[in-house]
Write a protein that holds these residues in place. Structure first.
Motif, PDB file in Angstrom:
ATOM      1  N   ASN A   4       0.733  29.103 -79.963  1.00 23.17           N
ATOM      2  CA  ASN A   4      -0.618  28.971 -80.493  1.00 23.17           C
ATOM      3  C   ASN A   4      -1.489  28.479 -79.336  1.00 23.17           C
ATOM      4  OD1 ASN A   4      -2.982  28.407 -81.814  1.00 23.17           O
ATOM      5  ND2 ASN A   4      -2.153  26.772 -83.073  1.00 23.17           N
ATOM      6  N   CYS A   5      -1.774  29.391 -78.403  1.00 23.35           N
ATOM      7  CA  CYS A   5      -2.487  29.015 -77.179  1.00 23.35           C
ATOM      8  C   CYS A   5      -3.834  28.351 -77.464  1.00 23.35           C
ATOM      9  CB  CYS A   5      -2.693  30.232 -76.282  1.00 23.35           C
ATOM     10  SG  CYS A   5      -1.154  30.907 -75.631  1.00 23.35           S
ATOM     11  N   GLU A   6      -4.549  28.858 -78.442  1.00 21.62           N
ATOM     12  CA  GLU A   6      -5.856  28.275 -78.753  1.00 21.62           C
ATOM     13  C   GLU A   6      -5.696  26.825 -79.209  1.00 21.62           C
ATOM     14  OE1 GLU A   6      -9.512  29.022 -81.811  1.00 21.62           O
ATOM     15  OE2 GLU A   6      -8.562  30.775 -80.914  1.00 21.62           O
ATOM     16  N   GLY A   7      -4.728  26.593 -80.055  1.00 19.02           N
ATOM     17  CA  GLY A   7      -4.468  25.227 -80.519  1.00 19.02           C
ATOM     18  C   GLY A   7      -4.005  24.322 -79.393  1.00 19.02           C
ATOM     19  N   ILE A   8      -3.176  24.863 -78.524  1.00 14.84           N
ATOM     20  CA  ILE A   8      -2.699  24.071 -77.385  1.00 14.84           C
ATOM     21  C   ILE A   8      -3.845  23.786 -76.426  1.00 14.84           C
ATOM     22  CG2 ILE A   8      -1.207  24.103 -75.346  1.00 14.84           C
ATOM     23  CD1 ILE A   8       0.891  25.524 -77.073  1.00 14.84           C
ATOM     24  N   ASN A   9      -4.705  24.776 -76.211  1.00 12.87           N
ATOM     25  CA  ASN A   9      -5.854  24.550 -75.328  1.00 12.87           C
ATOM     26  C   ASN A   9      -6.733  23.423 -75.855  1.00 12.87           C
ATOM     27  OD1 ASN A   9      -5.253  26.449 -73.369  1.00 12.87           O
ATOM     28  ND2 ASN A   9      -6.344  28.075 -74.412  1.00 12.87           N
ATOM     29  N   ASP A  10      -6.930  23.383 -77.162  1.00 11.90           N
ATOM     30  CA  ASP A  10      -7.712  22.295 -77.749  1.00 11.90           C
ATOM     31  C   ASP A  10      -7.023  20.950 -77.521  1.00 11.90           C
ATOM     32  OD1 ASP A  10      -9.556  24.162 -78.648  1.00 11.90           O
ATOM     33  OD2 ASP A  10      -8.764  24.212 -80.695  1.00 11.90           O
ATOM     34  N   SER A  11      -5.711  20.949 -77.629  1.00  6.19           N
ATOM     35  CA  SER A  11      -4.943  19.718 -77.454  1.00  6.19           C
ATOM     36  C   SER A  11      -4.816  19.315 -75.986  1.00  6.19           C
ATOM     37  CB  SER A  11      -3.538  19.890 -78.039  1.00  6.19           C
ATOM     38  OG  SER A  11      -3.609  20.167 -79.414  1.00  6.19           O
ATOM     39  N   LEU A  12      -4.978  20.278 -75.099  1.00  5.81           N
ATOM     40  CA  LEU A  12      -4.848  20.011 -73.667  1.00  5.81           C
ATOM     41  C   LEU A  12      -5.828  18.935 -73.220  1.00  5.81           C
ATOM     42  CD1 LEU A  12      -3.565  20.772 -70.945  1.00  5.81           C
ATOM     43  CD2 LEU A  12      -5.298  22.554 -70.736  1.00  5.81           C
ATOM     44  N   TRP A  13      -7.057  19.017 -73.691  1.00  6.39           N
ATOM     45  CA  TRP A  13      -8.073  18.030 -73.290  1.00  6.39           C
ATOM     46  C   TRP A  13      -7.717  16.658 -73.846  1.00  6.39           C
ATOM     47  CZ3 TRP A  13      -9.568  20.718 -69.657  1.00  6.39           C
ATOM     48  CH2 TRP A  13      -9.837  22.076 -69.790  1.00  6.39           C
ATOM     49  N   GLU A  14      -7.207  16.643 -75.050  1.00  5.92           N
ATOM     50  CA  GLU A  14      -6.763  15.389 -75.668  1.00  5.92           C
ATOM     51  C   GLU A  14      -5.681  14.747 -74.795  1.00  5.92           C
ATOM     52  OE1 GLU A  14      -4.508  14.086 -79.815  1.00  5.92           O
ATOM     53  OE2 GLU A  14      -5.270  16.121 -79.616  1.00  5.92           O
ATOM     54  N   LEU A  15      -4.760  15.570 -74.340  1.00  3.55           N
ATOM     55  CA  LEU A  15      -3.662  15.097 -73.498  1.00  3.55           C
ATOM     56  C   LEU A  15      -4.180  14.602 -72.150  1.00  3.55           C
ATOM     57  CD1 LEU A  15      -0.576  14.909 -72.843  1.00  3.55           C
ATOM     58  CD2 LEU A  15      -0.766  17.258 -72.018  1.00  3.55           C
ATOM     59  N   LEU A  16      -4.968  15.422 -71.484  1.00  2.30           N
ATOM     60  CA  LEU A  16      -5.442  15.078 -70.146  1.00  2.30           C
ATOM     61  C   LEU A  16      -6.391  13.883 -70.145  1.00  2.30           C
ATOM     62  CD1 LEU A  16      -5.967  18.662 -68.708  1.00  2.30           C
ATOM     63  CD2 LEU A  16      -4.169  17.040 -68.098  1.00  2.30           C
ATOM     64  N   ASP A  17      -7.136  13.716 -71.222  1.00  2.00           N
ATOM     65  CA  ASP A  17      -8.056  12.577 -71.316  1.00  2.00           C
ATOM     66  C   ASP A  17      -7.343  11.296 -71.740  1.00  2.00           C
ATOM     67  OD1 ASP A  17     -10.169  14.182 -70.569  1.00  2.00           O
ATOM     68  OD2 ASP A  17     -10.840  14.557 -72.622  1.00  2.00           O
ATOM     69  N   GLU A  27       4.596  15.751 -78.078  1.00  2.00           N
ATOM     70  CA  GLU A  27       4.480  16.961 -78.898  1.00  2.00           C
ATOM     71  C   GLU A  27       3.685  18.045 -78.161  1.00  2.00           C
ATOM     72  OE1 GLU A  27       1.722  17.672 -82.657  1.00  2.00           O
ATOM     73  OE2 GLU A  27       3.366  16.296 -83.121  1.00  2.00           O
ATOM     74  N   ILE A  28       2.571  17.650 -77.573  1.00  2.00           N
ATOM     75  CA  ILE A  28       1.729  18.609 -76.845  1.00  2.00           C
ATOM     76  C   ILE A  28       2.470  19.143 -75.624  1.00  2.00           C
ATOM     77  CG2 ILE A  28      -0.414  18.905 -75.537  1.00  2.00           C
ATOM     78  CD1 ILE A  28      -1.625  16.681 -77.372  1.00  2.00           C
ATOM     79  N   LEU A  29       3.109  18.250 -74.873  1.00  2.00           N
ATOM     80  CA  LEU A  29       3.849  18.683 -73.685  1.00  2.00           C
ATOM     81  C   LEU A  29       4.984  19.635 -74.042  1.00  2.00           C
ATOM     82  CD1 LEU A  29       3.963  15.399 -71.574  1.00  2.00           C
ATOM     83  CD2 LEU A  29       2.807  17.541 -70.978  1.00  2.00           C
ATOM     84  N   ALA A  30       5.663  19.370 -75.143  1.00  2.00           N
ATOM     85  CA  ALA A  30       6.748  20.260 -75.579  1.00  2.00           C
ATOM     86  C   ALA A  30       6.196  21.648 -75.894  1.00  2.00           C
ATOM     87  CB  ALA A  30       7.456  19.669 -76.795  1.00  2.00           C
ATOM     88  N   ALA A  31       5.041  21.696 -76.543  1.00  2.00           N
ATOM     89  CA  ALA A  31       4.424  22.986 -76.871  1.00  2.00           C
ATOM     90  C   ALA A  31       3.974  23.711 -75.604  1.00  2.00           C
ATOM     91  CB  ALA A  31       3.238  22.771 -77.809  1.00  2.00           C
ATOM     92  N   ILE A  32       3.412  22.974 -74.668  1.00  2.00           N
ATOM     93  CA  ILE A  32       2.946  23.572 -73.409  1.00  2.00           C
ATOM     94  C   ILE A  32       4.114  24.176 -72.638  1.00  2.00           C
ATOM     95  CG2 ILE A  32       2.044  22.968 -71.113  1.00  2.00           C
ATOM     96  CD1 ILE A  32       0.114  21.039 -72.556  1.00  2.00           C
ATOM     97  N   LYS A  33       5.231  23.497 -72.633  1.00  2.00           N
ATOM     98  CA  LYS A  33       6.401  23.971 -71.887  1.00  2.00           C
ATOM     99  C   LYS A  33       6.993  25.247 -72.475  1.00  2.00           C
ATOM    100  CE  LYS A  33       7.605  19.437 -70.127  1.00  2.00           C
ATOM    101  NZ  LYS A  33       8.551  18.309 -70.194  1.00  2.00           N
ATOM    102  N   GLN A  34       6.652  25.571 -73.712  1.00  2.00           N
ATOM    103  CA  GLN A  34       7.176  26.770 -74.367  1.00  2.00           C
ATOM    104  C   GLN A  34       6.422  28.040 -73.973  1.00  2.00           C
ATOM    105  OE1 GLN A  34       9.965  26.858 -76.370  1.00  2.00           O
ATOM    106  NE2 GLN A  34      10.165  24.735 -75.698  1.00  2.00           N
ATOM    107  N   TYR A  42      -2.148  24.037 -67.864  1.00  2.00           N
ATOM    108  CA  TYR A  42      -1.949  22.588 -67.779  1.00  2.00           C
ATOM    109  C   TYR A  42      -1.828  22.166 -66.314  1.00  2.00           C
ATOM    110  CZ  TYR A  42       0.510  18.113 -67.967  1.00  2.00           C
ATOM    111  OH  TYR A  42       0.893  16.818 -67.769  1.00  2.00           O
ATOM    112  N   GLY A  43      -1.055  22.910 -65.543  1.00  2.00           N
ATOM    113  CA  GLY A  43      -0.879  22.593 -64.123  1.00  2.00           C
ATOM    114  C   GLY A  43      -2.182  22.694 -63.351  1.00  2.00           C
TER     115      GLY A  43
END
Length: 84
Positions: A4-17, A27-34, A42-43
């Motif tokens: 769910n790239c769109e959902g992960i992209n939304d969560s990416l900012w949450e993670l990075l901030d 949870e977010i990192l596990a999804a990103i690694k998939q 993310y990189g």
């Protein structure tokens, strides 16, 4: 497993901030690694943030700081002259 790239992209900012709990972070990192695309994004975002942080720590050359100060004073003087 589909991504769910769109959902992960939304969560990416949450993670990075740093706006998430440790559990949510994992949870977010596990999804990103998939997903290779999400992992790449993310990189890239991590590298961009590191570069921005590095650049923000450097002091501007004294000639640039002086030039900006002069322009600010001129602008302030101009504003005062028009207000009078």
């Amino acid at each position: 497993m589909s991504c769910n790239c769109e959902g992960i992209n939304d969560s990416l900012w949450e993670l990075l901030d740093g706006d998430c709990s440790q559990e949510r972070r994992e949870e977010i990192l596990a999804a990103i690694k998939q997903c290779p695309g999400c992992f790449e994004k993310y990189g890239i975002e991590t590298e961009v943030r590191a570069l921005v942080k590095q650049c923000c720590c450097q002091q501007a050359p004294s000639s640039l700081r002086e030039s900006i100060s002069i322009k600010i004073r001129r602008t302030q003087t101009t504003i005062v002259e028009f207000d009078s």
